[in-house]
Design a protein around this motif. Structure first.
Motif, mmCIF file in Angstrom:
data_model
loop_
_atom_site.group_PDB
_atom_site.id
_atom_site.type_symbol
_atom_site.label_atom_id
_atom_site.label_comp_id
_atom_site.label_asym_id
_atom_site.label_seq_id
_atom_site.Cartn_x
_atom_site.Cartn_y
_atom_site.Cartn_z
ATOM 1 N N ARG A 1 -3.928 -10.028 -5.696
ATOM 2 C CA ARG A 1 -3.717 -8.599 -5.094
ATOM 3 C C ARG A 1 -4.289 -8.436 -3.850
ATOM 4 N N ASP A 2 -4.897 -9.396 -2.906
ATOM 5 C CA ASP A 2 -4.959 -9.623 -1.390
ATOM 6 C C ASP A 2 -3.901 -9.562 -0.765
ATOM 7 N N ARG A 3 -2.778 -10.516 -1.564
ATOM 8 C CA ARG A 3 -1.606 -10.635 -0.632
ATOM 9 C C ARG A 3 -0.183 -10.185 -1.221
ATOM 10 N N THR A 4 -0.132 -9.295 -2.246
ATOM 11 C CA THR A 4 0.925 -9.021 -2.854
ATOM 12 C C THR A 4 0.821 -7.151 -2.821
ATOM 13 N N GLY A 5 2.136 -6.666 -3.329
ATOM 14 C CA GLY A 5 2.078 -5.421 -3.579
ATOM 15 C C GLY A 5 3.009 -4.342 -2.603
ATOM 16 N N MET A 6 2.873 -3.078 -2.910
ATOM 17 C CA MET A 6 3.806 -2.232 -2.334
ATOM 18 C C MET A 6 3.350 -1.853 -0.806
ATOM 19 N N LEU A 7 2.470 -2.190 -0.398
ATOM 20 C CA LEU A 7 1.851 -2.075 1.142
ATOM 21 C C LEU A 7 1.901 -0.525 1.424
ATOM 22 N N ALA A 8 1.061 0.289 0.637
ATOM 23 C CA ALA A 8 0.830 1.898 0.698
ATOM 24 C C ALA A 8 0.635 2.208 2.174
ATOM 25 N N PHE A 9 -0.025 1.334 3.063
ATOM 26 C CA PHE A 9 -0.226 1.623 4.551
ATOM 27 C C PHE A 9 0.927 1.671 5.351
ATOM 28 N N ALA A 10 1.912 0.926 4.789
ATOM 29 C CA ALA A 10 3.286 0.974 5.639
ATOM 30 C C ALA A 10 3.865 2.428 5.945
ATOM 31 N N PHE A 11 3.487 3.474 4.845
ATOM 32 C CA PHE A 11 3.958 4.616 5.031
ATOM 33 C C PHE A 11 3.038 5.814 5.673
ATOM 34 N N GLU A 12 2.167 5.219 6.388
ATOM 35 C CA GLU A 12 1.144 6.009 6.983
ATOM 36 C C GLU A 12 1.311 6.170 8.509
ATOM 37 N N ASP A 13 0.832 7.336 9.157
ATOM 38 C CA ASP A 13 0.999 7.583 10.576
ATOM 39 C C ASP A 13 0.654 6.246 11.130
ATOM 40 N N GLY A 14 1.338 5.686 12.404
ATOM 41 C CA GLY A 14 0.710 4.801 13.023
ATOM 42 C C GLY A 14 1.107 3.571 12.700
ATOM 43 N N MET A 15 1.980 3.105 11.494
ATOM 44 C CA MET A 15 2.364 2.009 11.037
ATOM 45 C C MET A 15 3.317 1.351 12.294
ATOM 46 N N GLY A 16 3.153 0.182 12.638
ATOM 47 C CA GLY A 16 3.931 -0.677 13.553
ATOM 48 C C GLY A 16 3.525 -2.184 13.344
ATOM 49 N N PHE A 17 3.871 -2.998 14.315
ATOM 50 C CA PHE A 17 3.671 -4.255 14.381
ATOM 51 C C PHE A 17 2.033 -4.421 14.330
ATOM 52 N N GLN A 18 1.296 -3.767 14.989
ATOM 53 C CA GLN A 18 -0.139 -3.961 15.158
ATOM 54 C C GLN A 18 -0.760 -3.698 13.720
ATOM 55 N N ARG A 19 -0.327 -2.538 13.238
ATOM 56 C CA ARG A 19 -0.707 -2.321 11.823
ATOM 57 C C ARG A 19 -0.534 -3.458 10.844
ATOM 58 N N TYR A 20 0.620 -4.071 10.782
ATOM 59 C CA TYR A 20 1.016 -5.220 9.718
ATOM 60 C C TYR A 20 0.192 -6.478 10.210
ATOM 61 N N VAL A 21 -0.064 -6.564 11.570
ATOM 62 C CA VAL A 21 -1.041 -7.751 12.059
ATOM 63 C C VAL A 21 -2.542 -7.454 11.389
ATOM 64 N N ASP A 22 -3.027 -6.237 11.712
ATOM 65 C CA ASP A 22 -4.340 -6.069 11.035
ATOM 66 C C ASP A 22 -4.484 -6.400 9.424
ATOM 67 N N TYR A 23 -3.394 -5.786 8.892
ATOM 68 C CA TYR A 23 -3.426 -6.254 7.269
ATOM 69 C C TYR A 23 -3.453 -7.825 7.160
ATOM 70 N N ALA A 24 -2.418 -8.636 7.809
ATOM 71 C CA ALA A 24 -2.342 -9.909 7.651
ATOM 72 C C ALA A 24 -3.613 -10.796 8.148
ATOM 73 N N LEU A 25 -4.292 -10.371 8.962
ATOM 74 C CA LEU A 25 -5.572 -10.812 9.381
ATOM 75 C C LEU A 25 -6.477 -10.656 8.200
ATOM 76 N N ASP A 26 -6.501 -9.679 7.563
ATOM 77 C CA ASP A 26 -7.514 -9.494 6.553
ATOM 78 C C ASP A 26 -6.931 -10.344 5.023
ATOM 79 N N VAL A 27 -5.729 -10.834 5.043
ATOM 80 C CA VAL A 27 -5.304 -11.676 3.833
ATOM 81 C C VAL A 27 -6.024 -12.894 3.810
ATOM 82 N N PRO A 28 -6.708 -13.428 2.811
ATOM 83 C CA PRO A 28 -7.331 -14.597 3.109
ATOM 84 C C PRO A 28 -6.415 -15.766 2.987
ATOM 85 N N MET A 29 -7.122 -16.706 3.807
ATOM 86 C CA MET A 29 -6.053 -18.035 4.361
ATOM 87 C C MET A 29 -5.875 -18.898 3.060
#
Length: 455
Positions: free
Chosen positions: A236-264
């Motif tokens: 669940r840490d790395r799959t799913g429908m990315l609800a945050f993508a529909f929030e205000d302020g979505m952009g490249f930076q927001r996706y980077v923050d998401y990806a940084l929090d996905v375990p390696m």
């Protein structure tokens, strides 16, 4: 992903990660489409899976394809694990021996069909003398996990050890499923966000249209797309429908923050994959990775990390549609046609957004959860999936008409939507058709799939 990235440029700041994604922006005239599909090989004589080291095994297939096509082997130690061509195409191995073609970036769906036909002709010419064929199903219908061979790739060894810690079905995803995907471009950050939101919301439509994995270990599994269901309990840490993508302020930076929090999973140094499963990429940026103290990340590490994130739509320097089971040749091209018509025509994209913008995160998630089992009977906002699919397919058709890319016979790209139009008209996915045959003429046996569901 056919080849891990090897750009050793050090990362100086989080802004550089954002910039790396943003560098994918390109003008509409330069937009291309890249189609990827996996297919499960089997031995014709006994319907058994194809191991790596065997006189008629995966290595023999790769060696034969290298000799026939002139493509360059991708090596890991003394093992060929894939091939690549100078035009950007590649062949790679999934963990259970699934053969994947990662197509080159192409201008039209007609080019995609031609590329696919050439690849399938090559694969058939090499595989048939070995007594090997390939299934057109989204999941192997007969073999257990234990019976499925494992390919000699270090990154997959790391994933196999980690997967059972974070979900019950991750090994099934790795070893027994097959998908078809298309990679599509964006013109700007705003264009990326709009395309990401529409394609996330409508990914369950693709799942319903392309459902093609109703059998597991010799019997019906109770679902139309077991492959799609498997992703709900993989990690669940790395799959799913990315609800945050529909929030205000979505952009490249927001996706980077998401990806940084996905375990390696791993760090690649030279030819060696270092197991860092569960570690933080943020720590890696700061030189605090326990397995590599003092060492900081490169752009290659970032690109490779992004390739280990598996949401329904994945952002790299392009967008990757991930919701469909693989099917036959026509369905593979149809998947690319479906999304190209929706996302590469601004009027179709605007209309698709109007269709989905009122849905809540809970509605989107419920639809995604319902579709693997219910298919066209799933509902959202008072409508059935079949009704929704018909509307979305019409938008895609209109988008392809406006693109007006014709082949030598003068036909535009709408011709590649034909199998989807049949599915919607009948209200039956390929999985539903297969189940009807299983309970009818196949007399409750999956063995006929090895005769009829092949490339």
């Amino acid at each position: 992903m056919a080849r891990d990235v090897s750009d050793s440029t050090p990362i100086g700041s989080r802004d550089e990660l954002v910039g790396w994604l943003e560098s994918g922006c390109r003008p509409a005239n330069d937009w291309r489409l890249g189609t990827e599909h996996e297919k499960i090989p089997f031995h014709v004589a006994d319907h058994s899976p194809v191991p790596y080291d065997h006189p008629a095994g995966i290595r023999a297939l790769l060696d034969g394809l290298a000799a026939r096509t002139g493509w360059t082997p991708i090596m890991e130690g003394d093992h060929p694990i894939g091939l690549y061509s100078e035009d950007g195409g590649a062949i790679s191995l999934e963990p259970g021996g699934q053969f994947e073609l990662s197509g080159a970036p192409l201008a039209t769906l007609h080019d995609t069909a031609a590329e696919l036909d050439a690849h399938l002709a090559d694969a058939k010419a090499v595989a048939e003398p070995l007594g090997v064929r390939f299934l057109t199903l989204g999941m192997s219908p007969l073999w257990s996990r234990a019976e499925t061979p494992v390919m000699p790739k270090q990154r997959y060894d790391i994933m196999r050890r980690y997967m059972p810690k974070v979900g019950s079905l991750g090994l099934d995803m790795m070893l027994r499923t097959s998908t078809v995907q298309v990679n599509l471009d964006f013109g700007s950050e705003a264009d990326m966000v709009r395309k990401l939101r529409v394609s996330l919301a409508l990914q369950p439509v693709a799942t319903a249209l392309f459902a093609n994995s109703p059998f597991t270990e010799g019997k019906p599994n109770g679902l139309l797309s077991m492959r799609s269901h498997i992703w709900t309990d993989t990690d669940r840490d790395r799959t799913g429908m990315l609800a945050f993508a529909f929030e205000d302020g979505m952009g490249f930076q927001r996706y980077v923050d998401y990806a940084l929090d996905v375990p390696m999973y791993f760090v690649k140094r030279g030819e060696t994959y270092i197991d860092v499963a569960g570690a933080s990429f943020r720590d890696f940026l700061d030189g605090k990775l326990p397995a590599l103290p003092g060492e900081t990340a490169s752009l290659a590490d970032w690109a490779n990390h992004l390739s280990t994130i598996f949401p329904e739509v994945r952002l790299k320097r392009f967008l990757e549609m991930r919701g469909a089971d693989v099917g036959d040749r026509d369905m593979i091209v149809a998947l690319s046609a479906f999304w190209t018509g929706l996302l590469y025509d601004s009027a179709a994209l605007d209309a698709a957004w109007r269709l989905v913008k009122g849905w809540t995160a809970e509605q989107r998630q419920q639809l995604r959860d319902d579709v693997p089992a219910r298919g066209f009977e799933a509902r959202i906002d008072g409508r059935s999936m079949r009704e929704l699919a018909a509307d979305v397919l019409a938008l895609s058709e209109q988008g392809l008409a406006r693109r007006a890319r014709v082949n030598a016979a003068g036909a535009d790209e709408r011709i590649w939507l034909a199998p989807l139009q049949t599915i919607v008209a009948e209200g039956r996915s390929n999985a539903a058709r297969l189940l009807a045959r299983y309970h009818g003429e196949w007399r409750e046996s999956v063995l006929p799939t090895f005769e009829e569901c092949v490339f």
